[in-house]
Design an enzyme around this catalytic site. Structure first.
Site, PDB file in Angstrom:
ATOM      1  CE  LYS A  39      42.182  38.854  33.423  1.00 29.69           C
ATOM      2  NZ  LYS A  39      43.505  39.434  33.115  1.00 29.69           N
ATOM      3  NE  ARG A 137      50.814  39.239  35.270  1.00 34.51           N
ATOM      4  CZ  ARG A 137      49.549  39.630  35.074  1.00 34.51           C
ATOM      5  NH1 ARG A 137      48.792  39.941  36.114  1.00 34.51           N
ATOM      6  NH2 ARG A 137      49.045  39.728  33.866  1.00 34.51           N
ATOM      7  CE1 TYR A 273      26.874  36.781  64.263  1.00 37.28           C
ATOM      8  CE2 TYR A 273      26.959  37.371  61.938  1.00 37.28           C
ATOM      9  CZ  TYR A 273      26.664  36.456  62.939  1.00 37.28           C
ATOM     10  OH  TYR A 273      26.172  35.218  62.603  1.00 37.28           O
ATOM     11  CG  MET A 321      28.339  33.524  54.782  1.00 38.16           C
ATOM     12  SD  MET A 321      28.524  31.838  55.365  1.00 38.16           S
ATOM     13  CE  MET A 321      30.005  31.946  56.324  1.00 38.16           C
TER      14      MET A 321
HETATM   15  C1  LIG Z   1      43.500  40.682  32.556  1.00 37.70           C
HETATM   16  C2  LIG Z   1      44.371  41.024  31.442  1.00 37.70           C
HETATM   17  C3  LIG Z   1      43.961  41.959  30.476  1.00 37.70           C
HETATM   18  C4  LIG Z   1      42.723  42.795  30.625  1.00 37.70           C
HETATM   19  O1  LIG Z   1      42.947  43.786  31.581  1.00 37.70           O
HETATM   20  P1  LIG Z   1      41.880  44.950  31.813  1.00 37.70           P
HETATM   21  O2  LIG Z   1      42.534  45.869  32.745  1.00 37.70           O
HETATM   22  O3  LIG Z   1      40.674  44.290  32.409  1.00 37.70           O
HETATM   23  O4  LIG Z   1      41.590  45.519  30.486  1.00 37.70           O
HETATM   24  C5  LIG Z   1      44.777  42.143  29.363  1.00 37.70           C
HETATM   25  N1  LIG Z   1      45.942  41.466  29.236  1.00 37.70           N
HETATM   26  C6  LIG Z   1      46.374  40.595  30.161  1.00 37.70           C
HETATM   27  C7  LIG Z   1      47.672  39.907  29.964  1.00 37.70           C
HETATM   28  C8  LIG Z   1      45.620  40.346  31.294  1.00 37.70           C
HETATM   29  O5  LIG Z   1      46.052  39.493  32.222  1.00 37.70           O
END
Ligand SMILES: *Cc1c(COP(=O)(O)O)cnc(C)c1O
Length: 390
Positions: A39, A137, A273, A321
């Site tokens: 992701k 969640r 800055y 930046m």
């Molecule tokens: C992001 C995520 C993972 C991976 O988590 P890590 O800590 O990067 O291993 C696994 N399961 C779910 C549901 C996630 O959202």
């Protein structure tokens, strides 16, 4: 290439990825699938290339957060099954099926909507049931008084037409903090809730081909006692986090920049800055073409070191930046054009994240799209990627 390498870039070491993958696959055993979490553009590393690599390395599954990410990976030619961990509007069910994407199901309402859409399109949507065992969640609550109700609900959901319940999973809240007794207890509690749910469903005749809970933390700290059908690591695959250090995994991303200008400033000058850094004696100061817009967090101003051929040098003055400055007094060989490592192989992203008061995930994810990714194998560039409309 030359043009890409002049300013700031991220080297993505595909050999390090392969090494990490094999360590993890060996750790869990070959009968357990390794799902690569890719992701957020593979935590900033480049999801297209990394997904292809993971497929070639023998990963069993991939996971992303949404349909656009899944489609991008499909477009790159990857055939592995892909699980969407987050939300997909039910009106996109046909697209999910077309792309052979598996959807996490987090409630009965969502399941009914996917079911209706899948049936209307005349197809079957693969789903994984998401159990909420304490993350609070997404997913079906399964503690205390919710348990019995959830068992019945999940049984109903899995029987809905147009859905194929391939998997069930849960996510840990504190599996990456094995030194805290309460975190260990909570992780075990979560796992207990999860297995209790799986067992209750099995007793009613509902089993799943893929039961999974092992994020990075659990894969590092609890893999033996929480062994199921698949693990779901993200950050350790990229060689970041304390857990990755524990397993001797290698950082995949190295964020690099160059020195674009060097001046010797007179005593009394202030840098950048806010005039937060005052030069006490004549000082060689270099300018790096990297700033917070590239992912070099402003909160690190005056608080971190970056790595040069002469060793670590202190960053000085506010990070801007697009630029930031370094004190090169103790780095006489560093001059205009010299390479500097912001984080990666020689300057730990974990340490930088600590200083910034955050986690390595946020630093690699924050590397901006204007920073080209340079993919390396055997020390050679095999691919480059710049996500800009040029
Ligand atoms: C992001 C995520 C993972 C991976 O988590 P890590 O800590 O990067 O291993 C696994 N399961 C779910 C549901 C996630 O959202």
């Amino acid at each position: 290439m030359e043009q890409l390498l002049r300013r700031t870039w991220a080297e993505i070491d595909l050999d390090a990825l392969a090494y990490n993958f094999h360590v993890l696959q060996d750790r869990v055993g070959k009968e357990v699938k390794v799902l690569g979490v890719v992701k957020a553009d593979a935590y900033g590393h480049g999801a297209r290339v990394l997904s292809r690599e993971l497929e070639a390395l023998g990963a069993g599954y991939l996971a992303v957060s949404n349909l656009d990410e899944a489609r991008e990976i499909r477009k790159a030619g990857v055939k592995l099954p892909i699980l969407i961990l987050g939300y997909t509007p039910p009106e996109n069910t046909a697209l999910l099926m077309e792309n052979n994407v598996t959807q996490a199901v987090v409630s009965e309402d969502a399941a009914r909507a996917y079911s209706a859409a899948a049936a209307a399109a005349g197809g079957t949507l693969k789903i994984h049931i998401k159990a909420d065992t304490g993350m609070s969640r997404l997913g079906f609550l399964c503690d205390g008084e919710h348990f019995d109700d959830t068992v019945e609900t999940v049984l109903r959901v899995c029987d809905l037409p147009g859905l194929e319940a391939e998997g069930i999973f849960t996510h840990f809240a504190v599996s990456d903090e094995p030194d805290k007794a309460d975190c260990v207890a909570f992780t075990k509690e979560q796992f207990g809730r999860f297995t209790r749910l799986i067992d209750a469903l099995a007793a009613r005749g509902r089993t799943f081909a893929l039961r999974h809970c092992g994020n990075s933390g659990a894969t590092v700290n609890y893999y033996e006692e929480m062994k199921l059908d698949m693990v779901r690591p993200g950050i350790i695959l990229y060689g970041c986090s304390e857990g990755a250090e524990k397993l001797g995994l290698k950082p995949v991303m190295t964020l690099k920049t160059t020195i674009s200008s060097v001046k010797t400033l007179d005593a009394g000058c202030t840098v950048s800055y806010g005039r937060t850094y005052k030069v006490e004696q004549p000082t060689r100061v270099g300018v790096m073409p990297i700033g917070y817009a590239d992912g070099f967090f402003r909160t690190l101003s005056n608080r971190c070191e970056v790595m040069t051929e002469d060793g670590p040098v202190p960053q000085c003055g506010r990070i801007c930046m697009d630029m930031s400055m370094v004190d090169l007094t103790n780095a006489p060989n560093v001059e205009v054009g010299s390479e500097v490592e912001i984080f990666g192989k020689r300057n730990s992203v974990n340490r930088l994240a600590d200083i910034a008061g955050t986690i390595s995930y946020e630093l690699t994810c924050a590397v901006n799209k204007r920073v080209p990714r340079i993919f390396l194998k055997g020390g050679k560039v095999v691919e480059t990627e710049l996500r800009m409309y040029l």
